[in-house]
Scaffold this motif. Structure first.
Motif, PDB file in Angstrom:
ATOM      1  N   LEU A  77      36.280  43.731  35.238  1.00 52.32           N
ATOM      2  CA  LEU A  77      37.132  43.742  36.484  1.00 52.32           C
ATOM      3  C   LEU A  77      38.599  43.463  36.401  1.00 52.32           C
ATOM      4  CD1 LEU A  77      34.666  41.777  38.936  1.00 52.32           C
ATOM      5  CD2 LEU A  77      35.428  44.229  38.989  1.00 52.32           C
ATOM      6  N   THR A  78      38.927  42.625  35.748  1.00 49.89           N
ATOM      7  CA  THR A  78      40.241  42.094  35.580  1.00 49.89           C
ATOM      8  C   THR A  78      40.988  43.378  34.723  1.00 49.89           C
ATOM      9  OG1 THR A  78      39.623  39.799  34.972  1.00 49.89           O
ATOM     10  CG2 THR A  78      41.856  40.598  34.061  1.00 49.89           C
ATOM     11  N   ALA A  79      40.364  44.073  33.959  1.00 41.35           N
ATOM     12  CA  ALA A  79      40.991  45.307  33.402  1.00 41.35           C
ATOM     13  C   ALA A  79      40.959  46.508  34.219  1.00 41.35           C
ATOM     14  CB  ALA A  79      40.234  45.783  32.009  1.00 41.35           C
ATOM     15  N   LEU A  80      39.908  46.620  35.022  1.00 46.02           N
ATOM     16  CA  LEU A  80      39.761  47.553  36.017  1.00 46.02           C
ATOM     17  C   LEU A  80      40.613  47.699  37.250  1.00 46.02           C
ATOM     18  CD1 LEU A  80      37.969  50.236  36.762  1.00 46.02           C
ATOM     19  CD2 LEU A  80      36.610  48.596  37.923  1.00 46.02           C
ATOM     20  N   VAL A  81      41.065  46.521  37.656  1.00 47.21           N
ATOM     21  CA  VAL A  81      42.090  46.528  39.012  1.00 47.21           C
ATOM     22  C   VAL A  81      43.216  47.217  38.755  1.00 47.21           C
ATOM     23  CG1 VAL A  81      43.071  45.049  40.596  1.00 47.21           C
ATOM     24  CG2 VAL A  81      40.419  44.872  39.971  1.00 47.21           C
ATOM     25  N   PRO A  82      43.832  46.814  37.672  1.00 48.36           N
ATOM     26  CA  PRO A  82      45.384  47.525  37.444  1.00 48.36           C
ATOM     27  C   PRO A  82      44.923  48.962  37.227  1.00 48.36           C
ATOM     28  CG  PRO A  82      45.030  45.399  36.092  1.00 48.36           C
ATOM     29  CD  PRO A  82      43.820  45.676  36.759  1.00 48.36           C
ATOM     30  N   GLU A  83      44.078  49.549  36.314  1.00 49.27           N
ATOM     31  CA  GLU A  83      43.919  50.803  36.123  1.00 49.27           C
ATOM     32  C   GLU A  83      43.664  51.587  37.741  1.00 49.27           C
ATOM     33  OE1 GLU A  83      44.023  52.690  33.730  1.00 49.27           O
ATOM     34  OE2 GLU A  83      44.467  50.962  32.441  1.00 49.27           O
ATOM     35  N   LEU A  84      42.959  51.109  38.486  1.00 54.51           N
ATOM     36  CA  LEU A  84      42.755  51.541  39.869  1.00 54.51           C
ATOM     37  C   LEU A  84      44.140  51.453  40.616  1.00 54.51           C
ATOM     38  CD1 LEU A  84      39.225  49.888  40.674  1.00 54.51           C
ATOM     39  CD2 LEU A  84      39.730  52.011  40.083  1.00 54.51           C
ATOM     40  N   HIS A  85      44.758  50.466  40.603  1.00 51.39           N
ATOM     41  CA  HIS A  85      46.012  50.235  41.362  1.00 51.39           C
ATOM     42  C   HIS A  85      47.012  51.390  40.781  1.00 51.39           C
ATOM     43  CE1 HIS A  85      49.625  48.713  43.114  1.00 51.39           C
ATOM     44  NE2 HIS A  85      50.161  48.723  41.916  1.00 51.39           N
ATOM     45  N   ALA A  86      46.888  51.610  39.555  1.00 48.04           N
ATOM     46  CA  ALA A  86      48.018  52.753  38.995  1.00 48.04           C
ATOM     47  C   ALA A  86      47.293  54.032  39.459  1.00 48.04           C
ATOM     48  CB  ALA A  86      47.728  52.679  37.351  1.00 48.04           C
ATOM     49  N   PHE A  87      46.251  54.377  39.974  1.00 48.53           N
ATOM     50  CA  PHE A  87      45.744  55.680  40.606  1.00 48.53           C
ATOM     51  C   PHE A  87      46.003  55.376  42.280  1.00 48.53           C
ATOM     52  CE2 PHE A  87      44.098  56.263  36.372  1.00 48.53           C
ATOM     53  CZ  PHE A  87      44.414  57.751  36.291  1.00 48.53           C
TER      54      PHE A  87
ATOM     55  N   LYS B 227      31.153  36.008  45.117  1.00 42.81           N
ATOM     56  CA  LYS B 227      32.169  35.136  45.041  1.00 42.81           C
ATOM     57  C   LYS B 227      32.798  35.022  43.825  1.00 42.81           C
ATOM     58  CE  LYS B 227      30.420  32.067  48.600  1.00 42.81           C
ATOM     59  NZ  LYS B 227      29.936  30.582  49.023  1.00 42.81           N
ATOM     60  N   LYS B 228      32.255  35.070  42.709  1.00 40.06           N
ATOM     61  CA  LYS B 228      32.894  35.215  41.494  1.00 40.06           C
ATOM     62  C   LYS B 228      33.744  36.540  41.335  1.00 40.06           C
ATOM     63  CE  LYS B 228      29.763  32.448  38.539  1.00 40.06           C
ATOM     64  NZ  LYS B 228      28.823  32.247  37.406  1.00 40.06           N
ATOM     65  N   ASP B 229      33.076  37.372  41.773  1.00 45.22           N
ATOM     66  CA  ASP B 229      33.979  38.815  41.681  1.00 45.22           C
ATOM     67  C   ASP B 229      35.067  38.777  42.355  1.00 45.22           C
ATOM     68  OD1 ASP B 229      31.673  40.102  40.055  1.00 45.22           O
ATOM     69  OD2 ASP B 229      31.114  41.103  42.012  1.00 45.22           O
ATOM     70  N   ILE B 230      34.943  38.193  43.629  1.00 49.57           N
ATOM     71  CA  ILE B 230      36.296  38.051  44.605  1.00 49.57           C
ATOM     72  C   ILE B 230      37.270  37.030  43.954  1.00 49.57           C
ATOM     73  CG2 ILE B 230      36.785  37.210  46.917  1.00 49.57           C
ATOM     74  CD1 ILE B 230      34.274  38.318  47.805  1.00 49.57           C
ATOM     75  N   ARG B 231      36.730  36.097  43.430  1.00 49.84           N
ATOM     76  CA  ARG B 231      37.810  34.936  42.814  1.00 49.84           C
ATOM     77  C   ARG B 231      38.485  35.984  41.654  1.00 49.84           C
ATOM     78  NH1 ARG B 231      33.627  31.160  43.675  1.00 49.84           N
ATOM     79  NH2 ARG B 231      32.920  31.244  41.563  1.00 49.84           N
ATOM     80  N   THR B 232      37.752  36.761  40.780  1.00 50.72           N
ATOM     81  CA  THR B 232      38.416  37.316  39.771  1.00 50.72           C
ATOM     82  C   THR B 232      39.389  38.286  40.272  1.00 50.72           C
ATOM     83  OG1 THR B 232      36.509  37.055  38.138  1.00 50.72           O
ATOM     84  CG2 THR B 232      37.986  39.055  37.823  1.00 50.72           C
ATOM     85  N   ILE B 233      39.278  39.100  41.287  1.00 49.66           N
ATOM     86  CA  ILE B 233      39.943  40.060  41.846  1.00 49.66           C
ATOM     87  C   ILE B 233      41.171  39.441  42.515  1.00 49.66           C
ATOM     88  CG2 ILE B 233      40.060  41.977  43.811  1.00 49.66           C
ATOM     89  CD1 ILE B 233      37.406  42.850  42.616  1.00 49.66           C
ATOM     90  N   ILE B 234      41.146  38.325  43.337  1.00 50.10           N
ATOM     91  CA  ILE B 234      42.216  37.469  43.557  1.00 50.10           C
ATOM     92  C   ILE B 234      43.065  37.213  42.416  1.00 50.10           C
ATOM     93  CG2 ILE B 234      42.830  35.591  44.625  1.00 50.10           C
ATOM     94  CD1 ILE B 234      40.348  35.535  46.587  1.00 50.10           C
ATOM     95  N   GLU B 235      42.451  36.626  41.400  1.00 51.30           N
ATOM     96  CA  GLU B 235      43.459  36.130  40.200  1.00 51.30           C
ATOM     97  C   GLU B 235      44.249  37.558  39.898  1.00 51.30           C
ATOM     98  OE1 GLU B 235      44.309  33.530  39.114  1.00 51.30           O
ATOM     99  OE2 GLU B 235      43.556  32.577  40.728  1.00 51.30           O
ATOM    100  N   VAL B 236      43.523  38.713  39.597  1.00 55.81           N
ATOM    101  CA  VAL B 236      44.221  39.969  39.254  1.00 55.81           C
ATOM    102  C   VAL B 236      45.125  40.343  40.089  1.00 55.81           C
ATOM    103  CG1 VAL B 236      43.670  42.367  38.468  1.00 55.81           C
ATOM    104  CG2 VAL B 236      42.098  40.529  37.845  1.00 55.81           C
ATOM    105  N   ARG B 237      44.603  40.341  41.384  1.00 53.38           N
ATOM    106  CA  ARG B 237      45.671  40.825  42.225  1.00 53.38           C
ATOM    107  C   ARG B 237      47.122  40.235  42.347  1.00 53.38           C
ATOM    108  NH1 ARG B 237      43.251  40.769  47.940  1.00 53.38           N
ATOM    109  NH2 ARG B 237      43.836  38.462  47.742  1.00 53.38           N
ATOM    110  N   ARG B 238      47.324  38.882  41.905  1.00 56.88           N
ATOM    111  CA  ARG B 238      48.390  38.269  41.573  1.00 56.88           C
ATOM    112  C   ARG B 238      49.238  38.723  40.576  1.00 56.88           C
ATOM    113  NH1 ARG B 238      45.466  32.473  42.048  1.00 56.88           N
ATOM    114  NH2 ARG B 238      45.397  32.510  44.501  1.00 56.88           N
ATOM    115  N   THR B 239      48.654  39.711  39.677  1.00 50.88           N
ATOM    116  CA  THR B 239      49.462  40.300  38.354  1.00 50.88           C
ATOM    117  C   THR B 239      50.090  41.620  38.996  1.00 50.88           C
ATOM    118  OG1 THR B 239      47.702  41.350  37.687  1.00 50.88           O
ATOM    119  CG2 THR B 239      48.066  39.139  36.798  1.00 50.88           C
TER     120      THR B 239
END
Length: 122
Positions: free
Chosen positions: A27-37, A53-65
């Motif tokens: 998920l951490t790698a996927l979010v920036p890829e999706l954002h790029a598209f 909840k674990k998924d959401i916490r991961t995405i919240i952390e990635v969103r900060r990047t």
């Protein structure tokens, strides 16, 4: 009609007891890829509440990047009420088959699949 794009992160093999860690890394790698598209919302098949909840916490952390002010949302939905989630299983199966030497299914999808390996540390 504009063709879709299926982005697949592959973190394998993963020992059974480390699947959540690998999922988080993917998920951490996927979010920036999706954002790029220009994707700003993702629907994930719901699981147990604590795992969601674990998924959401991961995405919240990635969103900060992501760049400041970026909107990126995640929503868990039951697989049985959203047939479009089945497509991810189909694409993942096609990618797995390709990695095992059977290209029939990935060939049917054409050039709409972008898959990449993730080092999960597992």
């Amino acid at each position: 009609m504009q063709p879709g794009l299926h982005i697949v992160t592959v973190g394998a093999p993963v020992p059974r007891r480390k699947q959540e860690r690998a999922r988080s890394k993917c998920l951490t790698a996927l979010v920036p890829e999706l954002h790029a598209f220009s994707v700003d919302q993702v629907y994930i098949e719901s699981r147990e509440e604590e795992l969601n909840k674990k998924d959401i916490r991961t995405i919240i952390e990635v969103r900060r990047t992501l760049p400041k002010g970026t909107a990126f949302r995640v929503e868990h939905v039951p697989g049985q009420v959203e047939p479009l989630l089945w497509m991810s299983d189909i694409v993942a199966g096609a990618v797995r088959a390709q990695r095992q030497g059977d290209t029939r299914y990935i060939d049917m999808l054409g050039e709409v699949v972008l898959d990449f390996d993730i080092h999960t540390g597992c």
